[in-house]
Every structure is written in structure tokens, then in C-alpha cells.
Design a protein around this motif. Structure first.
Motif, PDB file in Angstrom:
ATOM      1  N   TYR A 101     -27.827  10.775 -41.337  1.00 56.93           N
ATOM      2  CA  TYR A 101     -27.846  12.220 -41.559  1.00 56.93           C
ATOM      3  C   TYR A 101     -26.667  12.644 -42.432  1.00 56.93           C
ATOM      4  CZ  TYR A 101     -26.148  16.913 -40.583  1.00 56.93           C
ATOM      5  OH  TYR A 101     -25.611  18.166 -40.714  1.00 56.93           O
ATOM      6  N   LYS A 102     -25.485  12.138 -42.123  1.00 54.80           N
ATOM      7  CA  LYS A 102     -24.300  12.497 -42.915  1.00 54.80           C
ATOM      8  C   LYS A 102     -24.443  12.041 -44.365  1.00 54.80           C
ATOM      9  CE  LYS A 102     -21.085  12.537 -39.008  1.00 54.80           C
ATOM     10  NZ  LYS A 102     -19.898  11.890 -38.386  1.00 54.80           N
ATOM     11  N   PHE A 103     -25.032  10.855 -44.553  1.00 54.57           N
ATOM     12  CA  PHE A 103     -25.253  10.361 -45.915  1.00 54.57           C
ATOM     13  C   PHE A 103     -26.227  11.265 -46.669  1.00 54.57           C
ATOM     14  CE2 PHE A 103     -28.058   7.815 -48.687  1.00 54.57           C
ATOM     15  CZ  PHE A 103     -27.122   7.461 -49.668  1.00 54.57           C
ATOM     16  N   ILE A 125     -25.600  13.725 -50.163  1.00 52.26           N
ATOM     17  CA  ILE A 125     -26.253  13.529 -51.464  1.00 52.26           C
ATOM     18  C   ILE A 125     -27.257  14.632 -51.797  1.00 52.26           C
ATOM     19  CG2 ILE A 125     -25.977  11.022 -51.336  1.00 52.26           C
ATOM     20  CD1 ILE A 125     -28.958  10.834 -50.639  1.00 52.26           C
ATOM     21  N   LEU A 126     -27.666  15.417 -50.800  1.00 50.77           N
ATOM     22  CA  LEU A 126     -28.627  16.479 -51.074  1.00 50.77           C
ATOM     23  C   LEU A 126     -27.964  17.612 -51.850  1.00 50.77           C
ATOM     24  CD1 LEU A 126     -30.665  16.870 -47.756  1.00 50.77           C
ATOM     25  CD2 LEU A 126     -31.509  16.027 -49.941  1.00 50.77           C
ATOM     26  N   PRO A 127     -28.652  18.169 -52.825  1.00 47.85           N
ATOM     27  CA  PRO A 127     -28.105  19.324 -53.552  1.00 47.85           C
ATOM     28  C   PRO A 127     -27.896  20.510 -52.618  1.00 47.85           C
ATOM     29  CG  PRO A 127     -30.008  18.379 -54.705  1.00 47.85           C
ATOM     30  CD  PRO A 127     -29.952  17.731 -53.355  1.00 47.85           C
ATOM     31  N   GLU A 128     -26.886  21.320 -52.928  1.00 45.89           N
ATOM     32  CA  GLU A 128     -26.580  22.475 -52.091  1.00 45.89           C
ATOM     33  C   GLU A 128     -27.776  23.420 -51.975  1.00 45.89           C
ATOM     34  OE1 GLU A 128     -24.078  23.370 -50.196  1.00 45.89           O
ATOM     35  OE2 GLU A 128     -23.093  21.450 -50.579  1.00 45.89           O
ATOM     36  N   LYS A 129     -28.538  23.537 -53.078  1.00 49.07           N
ATOM     37  CA  LYS A 129     -29.691  24.421 -53.064  1.00 49.07           C
ATOM     38  C   LYS A 129     -30.717  23.961 -52.036  1.00 49.07           C
ATOM     39  CE  LYS A 129     -33.190  26.413 -56.138  1.00 49.07           C
ATOM     40  NZ  LYS A 129     -33.731  26.434 -57.523  1.00 49.07           N
ATOM     41  N   TRP A 130     -30.926  22.636 -51.958  1.00 50.41           N
ATOM     42  CA  TRP A 130     -31.879  22.081 -50.983  1.00 50.41           C
ATOM     43  C   TRP A 130     -31.400  22.334 -49.557  1.00 50.41           C
ATOM     44  CZ3 TRP A 130     -34.430  16.830 -52.602  1.00 50.41           C
ATOM     45  CH2 TRP A 130     -34.995  16.978 -53.875  1.00 50.41           C
ATOM     46  N   LYS A 131     -30.111  22.082 -49.329  1.00 50.97           N
ATOM     47  CA  LYS A 131     -29.579  22.270 -47.973  1.00 50.97           C
ATOM     48  C   LYS A 131     -29.660  23.735 -47.554  1.00 50.97           C
ATOM     49  CE  LYS A 131     -25.637  20.098 -48.800  1.00 50.97           C
ATOM     50  NZ  LYS A 131     -24.296  19.505 -48.565  1.00 50.97           N
ATOM     51  N   ARG A 132     -29.378  24.632 -48.493  1.00 49.17           N
ATOM     52  CA  ARG A 132     -29.465  26.061 -48.175  1.00 49.17           C
ATOM     53  C   ARG A 132     -30.904  26.455 -47.865  1.00 49.17           C
ATOM     54  NH1 ARG A 132     -26.579  27.474 -51.984  1.00 49.17           N
ATOM     55  NH2 ARG A 132     -28.161  27.961 -53.557  1.00 49.17           N
ATOM     56  N   SER A 133     -31.840  25.893 -48.633  1.00 48.45           N
ATOM     57  CA  SER A 133     -33.255  26.194 -48.391  1.00 48.45           C
ATOM     58  C   SER A 133     -33.707  25.674 -47.023  1.00 48.45           C
ATOM     59  CB  SER A 133     -34.122  25.574 -49.488  1.00 48.45           C
ATOM     60  OG  SER A 133     -33.805  26.114 -50.747  1.00 48.45           O
ATOM     61  N   LEU A 134     -33.248  24.454 -46.665  1.00 45.46           N
ATOM     62  CA  LEU A 134     -33.599  23.898 -45.358  1.00 45.46           C
ATOM     63  C   LEU A 134     -33.047  24.757 -44.229  1.00 45.46           C
ATOM     64  CD1 LEU A 134     -33.104  20.036 -45.848  1.00 45.46           C
ATOM     65  CD2 LEU A 134     -35.243  21.223 -45.338  1.00 45.46           C
ATOM     66  N   ASN A 135     -31.800  25.212 -44.378  1.00 46.10           N
ATOM     67  CA  ASN A 135     -31.187  26.038 -43.342  1.00 46.10           C
ATOM     68  C   ASN A 135     -31.918  27.373 -43.197  1.00 46.10           C
ATOM     69  OD1 ASN A 135     -29.224  24.131 -42.753  1.00 46.10           O
ATOM     70  ND2 ASN A 135     -27.771  24.963 -44.248  1.00 46.10           N
ATOM     71  N   GLU A 136     -32.284  27.978 -44.338  1.00 49.05           N
ATOM     72  CA  GLU A 136     -32.992  29.254 -44.289  1.00 49.05           C
ATOM     73  C   GLU A 136     -34.374  29.083 -43.670  1.00 49.05           C
ATOM     74  OE1 GLU A 136     -33.030  30.690 -48.265  1.00 49.05           O
ATOM     75  OE2 GLU A 136     -30.905  31.272 -48.266  1.00 49.05           O
ATOM     76  N   TYR A 137     -35.060  27.981 -44.042  1.00 52.83           N
ATOM     77  CA  TYR A 137     -36.383  27.729 -43.475  1.00 52.83           C
ATOM     78  C   TYR A 137     -36.293  27.484 -41.976  1.00 52.83           C
ATOM     79  CZ  TYR A 137     -40.789  25.422 -42.383  1.00 52.83           C
ATOM     80  OH  TYR A 137     -41.979  25.079 -41.820  1.00 52.83           O
ATOM     81  N   SER A 138     -35.256  26.722 -41.560  1.00 52.18           N
ATOM     82  CA  SER A 138     -35.071  26.436 -40.140  1.00 52.18           C
ATOM     83  C   SER A 138     -34.832  27.721 -39.362  1.00 52.18           C
ATOM     84  CB  SER A 138     -33.895  25.470 -39.943  1.00 52.18           C
ATOM     85  OG  SER A 138     -33.653  25.243 -38.581  1.00 52.18           O
ATOM     86  N   SER A 139     -34.014  28.620 -39.921  1.00 53.35           N
ATOM     87  CA  SER A 139     -33.738  29.886 -39.243  1.00 53.35           C
ATOM     88  C   SER A 139     -34.985  30.738 -39.158  1.00 53.35           C
ATOM     89  CB  SER A 139     -32.638  30.650 -39.991  1.00 53.35           C
ATOM     90  OG  SER A 139     -31.459  29.883 -40.049  1.00 53.35           O
TER      91      SER A 139
END
Length: 747
Positions: free
Chosen positions: A385-387, A391-405
Motif C-alpha cells: 500500500y505504501k509503495f 507512485i500514484l499521481p496526486e490527482k489519482w489519490k485525491r480522486s480516490l479519497n473523494e470517491y471513498s468519501s
């Protein structure tokens, strides 16, 4: 010299080999299942170094008994109520995994050049994870309390039911030798019909029987009665064309709802261990080492497909369900193995003679390898998970967090949803019950009465009358009963909905008449059936109140039996301190209660009502001696300590509902929103408590981002600073009102 039957000789050899390997694998801290398989391999006909069993056919019988008790014990741990409580996230993850692995297994088999049936069974074998191995790994690694473990347990519960369905579908497919949609649908409907009938009848009869006979039962009699019920359901399942193992699983799940469940599980443990060991040893006996060497390449490929496919499918399912990257990866890495059900599915293929001899040892080899890798996969989940996060782009991580919320937003349940759901549940349950009563009457009751009591037309009339007596309460419930009266009343108050509600009521009555016609059509010509139907309807109207009372008694008994374990657990907490005339009692918190979302500090129940909240039960979690900061949530069960007068006053308060007059007439969504504090904001240099955000938004500040650092669940005395990003869980329209405050910008 006395002749010793080969069956006993073989059984002694199996248990000796199992006992030795058990000790060795205990010492090596490896799963005992693998030890049993190796023991079977050593005493099997393919290895000449050790004494070999004489009659393999006898071992097959022992193995079938082992499967029955293995699934009986799994049923005791399963419980259909657990399945109902499984969250949507676990269901989505399990279904995604099963579909993906069925497809991957089939495609892998085809790419290896295997036949269609071998490929289909390979997909079934790979689609179910091992409950035993995962639970043991979680215990050894100490991760059972982590969030992802709860999701995985939910996935395993859903998979158990899917495995039962797969066994039925694969059996149907094996018999027809072709994929016929109508036959598959018929098999699924038949399974669903019998599952509902067995579960309803079992819950209605068995807990009552155990309760009535409890004074006569010691450990010995309870064990014998439990095994008798298990084997009775095994016989019944076989009679209607299902696997005997299915009957054992169903009886286990029925007994899991009784107050004797833990006791039965304890008593049956030794029997399960004994025959389970025999089953897994028999798995090893059927393995030919030469086959494993010959198919080493396919075994390696299938192992990789299993490890990667299961990890990716569960992770993907978790992301689809909005569980976030970390939880999804941890869940995916935990279920990358196959086990008990996979062996049973492989055995099914051999028994039905539709799979090749090599598939069974290949499945066992893959199971052995993936069992060894399970603890390491779980341990690698966090580094992986940490790896991925790095390596994931910030845009992807932000999208995942928003979708999860967004995916975890809480929506209020509408009245229409409540009413329609109750209609659908009633339609399914009562249809199954009524059809079952009519079929039992036509196939068993009428021949019995005709052969032993009254023959001819009079016997048919008597049969119809008796059947109608049993059908009457369910016909009344089907046509008249409203389990959601309050929601229905609110809808009826709106004139725009009345015509639709009338149509729904008409449909219910019409379907009830169809069931009466279905009954009469079994015994009478059409013309006679119409006349008799009118007479029956008149009788139902005349005796409506008596029928209603009879149904209420049936429903009360069923619900009492269904919730017996919970009732017993609650009763243990009801004690009285005689000198002070005070006692402990419990309340269920309604979603509309005035206490929802408020802390014990805000409620001040001790100061206002003189009672103490001693315990809060929230799902599977028990909060002992809750602090003043603890919030009350919908569905909580709170245990209150006080006198009769104090508790009655508190009851009136907790059961009062929020007055929604003046509120906006809309369903409120609960979402995660953010606010950014500017330099001129009135929030600047004020604490969370003094800011009034909670009162304005009816929400909760769950996090603050400050200078790149995240503060999760901040303390109420934390003071806002410039450029703080405030994360609030609350109603969007209320938070919009907060945006109207000057110099506070919404993100």
C-alpha cells in the motif's frame, strides 16, 4: 485368529498418519490441513514407503461423512442473520471476486488446452477462499481487530453462500453437459425456494423444540440430537436432489440462531475435527505425485493466477465500494488462497465423473502453495500500500479519497423505500410458504387421507379444508398485513400517492386469490373451483379477526425464536439491586430519536433524569463505561441504570423524535465537505468549540489540514489558523449556509 475388517484397519492407518503429521506441523507452526493432506499422500496407493490403505472405496464413505460434519460446523459459524448484517462493501467485494475468478479460471483452463468442464470447475475451485486458513492467519498475526479484517470476514460469509450456490449450479451443469440458461435459472429458483422453506420452518420449530426439551438435555443428549437433526436435513436435501453437504450447512445455519448454538458448536468440535481430518487425509490419498510433477507448469500458472487474480479482484471491489486504497489492498492480499470449499467442488467433479483425474491433485497443490503464502501476503499488504501510494499521481489519490468519501455518504431512508421493501419481502416469503403448503398437501396429505381415512370426493374436501386452515393466516398477511404502518400512513396522507397505493393493495389481494385458485386447481375442476373460491373468500372475511390473532401468534413465535440469542444476551444484563430498587435495562436508539448525534455531555442524562448509561452496544462492539464525549448513533443499544420512575422518564425522552417542522422538506445526505479559513475569517484564532460550526452545520469536524500536516479528529479546544483546511461531515445544504459567513471559502 480374529479377522479385522479392512475398514477398521484403514481407519487406524489414516488416524495414525494424521496424528503424527499433526504433531510435526504443530511443531513447525504450519496449517494442520496441509499436514493431513501430506499424511494422506504418504499412506495412499501411490507411495510405497509406508503401509498403504487396502480399500480406497471405504475411505470415500468416511470422506463424505467428513464433508457433512465440516459443512455442519461451517453452518454453525455462518448464520443467515450475519449475512443480512454484512455491509454492502463486503458483498460487492465478494461478488466481484467470484465473477472475476470464475472467468479467470475458465480462461486459464482453456489456454492450457483443458476441456470445457475442467475449465468451468477450475473457475469454481479458484473463486472461493479458505475461511479456516484466513481466520487462523489473522489470529497468528494479531490483525483481527483491524478494519480490513471485518470486511474480509464479511466477504467470507458471502462466499460461503455463493459456494453453496456454485455446488448446485455445477451439479446441474454436469448433468446436462451444456450451459442452458433455463436449467440454471430453474436450479437457482429451486435452491432459493427450499432455502426459504427450510429456514422458516427450521426457525419456527427447532428453537422451540430445544427450549421445551432443555431440561431433559445434558451434553450427551444435545450432541446426539444435533447430529440427528444434521443427518435428517442431509437426507431431506438428498431427497429433493441437492448435495448432502448442502443439507448439513443449512441445518448448521438454523441451529446458529438458537440459544444452544455455542454449546452445540463446542460439542460438535471434536466430531468435526475427527471427520474433518479423515476428509483432508482422503484428499491426500487421491493425489498422485507423478500427476503433480507432470502438471508442475499448469500448477505454477494457476497459483500465480490465484494470487494475483484474487488480490486484484478484491482490491478492485474494495475501491468500487469506496473503502479506500489501504483497506482495499489489505483485504485483497488476505484472501489469496483456496481451501475447504475448493476441495469439495473438486470432489464433486470427480464424483459426478465430469472432470479429468488431474484436476483434483492440481487443485490440492495450488491450495497447499497458497496456504503457505497467506501469512506473507498479509504481512506484505501494508508495504505494498505504501509503495502504491508513493507512485500514484496526486490527482489519482485525491480522486480516490473523494470517491471513498462520497461512496460512504449516509442517506436517510424514504417512506417509499420502507413500504416497497416490506411489500417485496412479504411477496417472496408468503409466496414460498403458500406454494409449499399447497404442494405438501397435494403430494402427501391428500394421498395419506385417501389411503387411511376418507376416500373419494369427501377425502378431497377434507384435504382442502385442512390445507386452507394452514394457509389462512398467511393469506391474510399476504393481502392485508402492513408491517410498515407508520410509513404507509405518511404516504397515504399525501393525496398524490393514494392511487398508486390502492393499485398496490389491489395487486396483493389479486395475488392472494391466485393462491386460493392454485390450491383448488389441485383437487377440483375449474367451474367448481370458482364457486368454492367465492365461499372461501367469504369465510376469510368473516373470520378475519381470528385469523389475524392466529397470524400474530405465529409471527411472535418466529421472531422470538429468531432473536432468542439476542434476547438471552440482553436478559443477562437485567439485574436488580434490591436495597435501592434500581435495575439495568436497555433501549434501542431509533434513527429519529432526539439523542442521535449528541454526546453524553450534551445530553446530561444523569443530571436531568437521574440515570446512568453504563454500556453502549454498537454492532459487534461493546463500549463499557462510555466517556462523556461518546456520541450516540442510530441503531445503538444503550444500557441504562436507574429506578423504575427514572427509567420511565428517560424512556419517554429517548423515544421522542426530532421535530422536523420548520426544517426543509428533503432527504438529507451526509457528505464530507471542506472549508478554507482566510486571513479575515471570523473563525481565525477561535477554537472549534467557540466557532459555532457544529451548531450551524449540524455536522462534525473530522479533520484539519495545516501546513501539509493532517490532524484527524481534532480536540474541541484546537484554535483555527490562517489557511487551515477544515473537513466537515454534515449536510451539504447546511454547510452551504456556513459559506455565507464572510471570508470563509468553500473548497
Amino acid at each position: 485368529m480374529t479377522h479385522l475388517p479392512n475398514l477398521i484397519t484403514d481407519l487406524g492407518l489414516i488416524l495414525c498418519a494424521a496424528g503424527i503429521t499433526t504433531l510435526i506441523f504443530k511443531k513447525l507452526k504450519q496449517p494442520l490441513v496441509l499436514g493431513y493432506i501430506i499424511a494422506g499422500l504418504l499412506v495412499g496407493p501411490h507411495v510405497a514407503l509406508f503401509p498403504t490403505i487396502i480399500e480406497t472405496e471405504n475411505i470415500t464413505i468416511w470422506a463424505e461423512i467428513g464433508v457433512i460434519f465440516l459443512l455442519f460446523s461451517l453452518g454453525l459459524e455462518f448464520s443467515f442473520k450475519k449475512l443480512v448484517k454484512v455491509g454492502g462493501a463486503s458483498s460487492v467485494m465478494a461478488l466481484v471476486e467470484v465473477v472475476v475468478m470464475l472467468l479467470l479460471g475458465y480462461l486459464t483452463g482453456k489456454l492450457l488446452g483443458w476441456g470445457t468442464m475442467d475449465s468451468i470447475f477450475l473457475g469454481g475451485i479458484l473463486s472461493i477462499s479458505s475461511t479456516t486458513i484466513i481466520i487462523r492467519a489473522f489470529e497468528e498475526l494479531g490483525v483481527k481487530s483491524q478494519r480490513f479484517a471485518g470486511l474480509v470476514f464479511g466477504v467470507l460469509i458471502v462466499e460461503d453462500l455463493v459456494a453453496i450456490l456454485l455446488m448446485v449450479l455445477l451439479s446441474t451443469l454436469a448433468v446436462s453437459q451444456q450451459f442452458a440458461g433455463s436449467e440454471m435459472l430453474a436450479a437457482v429458483l429451486k435452491l432459493g425456494f427450499f432455502l426459504v422453506v427450510w429456514f422458516l420452518a427450521g426457525i419456527f420449530l427447532i428453537p422451540t423444540f430445544l427450549r421445551k426439551a432443555s431440561k431433559l438435555m445434558n451434553d450427551e443428549t444435545l450432541l446426539i440430537v444435533s447430529l440427528a437433526l444434521c443427518l435428517l436435513m442431509v437426507i431431506l436435501a438428498a431427497q429433493v436432489g441437492f448435495s448432502p453437504a448442502l443439507g448439513a450447512f443449512i441445518m448448521g445455519s438454523i441451529l446458529a440462531e438458537t440459544t444452544k448454538a455455542e454449546k452445540i458448536e463446542h460439542l460438535i468440535a471434536s466430531v468435526k475435527d475427527l471427520f474433518g481430518a479423515i476428509f483432508f487425509v482422503s484428499v491426500g490419498i487421491l493425489i498422485n505425485p507423478e500427476t503433480i510433477l507432470t502438471y508442475a507448469g499448469p500448477i505454477a500458472i494457476i497459483t500465480i493466477v490465484t494470487l494475483v487474480g484474487k488480490a486484484l479482484s478484491i482490491t478492485g471491489g474494495g475501491l468500487m465500494a469506496g473503502q479506500g486504497l489501504k483497506t482495499s489492498v489489505q483485504s485483497g492480499m488476505s484472501v489469496s488462497q483456496i481451501g475447504e470449499f475448493s476441495f469439495i467442488i473438486a470432489t464433486l467433479g470427480l464424483t459426478l465423473k465430469v472432470t479429468s483425474d488431474f484436476l483434483y491433485p492440481v487443485a490440492v497443490a495450488v491450495s497447499a502453495i497458497t496456504t503457505f503464502t497467506t501469512p506473507y501476503m498479509i504481512q506484505l499488504s501494508t508495504p505494498l500500500y505504501k509503495f502504491l501510494e508513493s507512485i500514484l499521481p496526486e490527482k489519482w489519490k485525491r480522486s480516490l479519497n473523494e470517491y471513498s468519501s462520497g461512496a460512504q455518504a449516509i442517506n436517510t431512508t424514504s417512506d417509499w423505500k420502507l413500504v416497497l421493501r416490506s411489500y417485496v419481502v412479504n411477496l417472496v416469503l408468503y409466496s414460498v410458504i403458500l406454494v409449499a403448503i399447497v404442494l405438501l398437501s397435494a403430494r402427501y396429505l391428500n394421498p395419506f387421507i385417501s389411503a387411511n381415512f376418507i376416500n373419494g370426493e369427501m377425502g378431497t374436501i377434507v384435504t382442502t379444508a385442512i390445507t386452507l386452515v394452514f394457509m389462512a393466516p398467511f393469506l391474510w398477511a399476504f393481502a392485508v398485513y402492513h408491517p410498515q404502518k407508520e410509513a404507509l400512513g405518511r404516504l397515504w396522507a399525501n393525496r398524490n400517492y393514494r392511487s398508486l397505493l390502492i393499485v398496490l393493495e389491489f395487486v396483493r389481494v389479486a395475488l392472494s386469490l391466485l393462491f386460493i385458485g392454485f390450491l383448488l386447481n389441485q383437487f377440483f375442476p375449474v367451474q367448481v373451483s370458482i364457486v368454492v373460491a367465492l365461499f372461501i373468500i367469504a369465510l376469510l372475511v368473516i373470520f378475519s379477526k381470528r385469523i389475524q390473532k392466529f397470524y400474530v401468534r405465529i409471527e411472535h413465535r418466529f421472531m422470538t425464536n429468531l432473536n432468542a440469542r439476542e434476547i438471552k444476551a440482553a436478559s443477562k444484563m437485567h439485574h436488580t439491586l434490591t436495597p435501592w430498587d434500581v435495575h439495568l435495562t436497555s433501549f434501542d436508539v431509533s434513527p429519529k430519536s432526539v439523542v442521535v448525534g449528541r454526546s453524553l455531555l450534551e445530553l446530561q442524562v444523569r443530571e436531568k433524569y437521574g440515570v446512568n448509561i453504563a454500556v453502549i452496544e454498537r454492532g459487534d462492539r461493546t463500549i463499557m463505561a462510555p466517556t462523556r464525549q461518546e456520541l450516540i448513533f442510530p441503531g445503538d443499544k444503550i444500557y441504562v441504570f436507574g429506578s423504575d420512575e427514572q427509567i420511565e422518564t428517560f424512556r419517554q425522552f429517548i423515544q421522542s423524535e426530532v421535530n422536523l417542522q420548520g426544517e426543509r422538506d428533503r432527504a438529507e445526505d451526509v457528505k464530507l465537505q471542506k472549508l478554507v479559513v482566510s486571513e479575515a475569517s471570523p473563525l481565525l484564532h477561535t477554537s472549534i468549540r467557540a466557532s459555532g460550526i457544529r451548531e450551524t452545520t449540524k455536522g462534525l469536524i473530522v479533520g484539519i489540514e495545516r501546513n501539509g500536516k493532517r490532524i484527524l479528529n481534532p480536540e474541541s479546544d484546537l484554535v483555527f489558523q490562517v489557511n487551515d483546511i477544515i473537513w466537515i461531515v454534515g449536510s451539504p445544504w447546511r454547510i452551504k449556509e456556513l459559506e455565507a459567513v464572510p471570508n470563509v471559502m468553500a473548497g
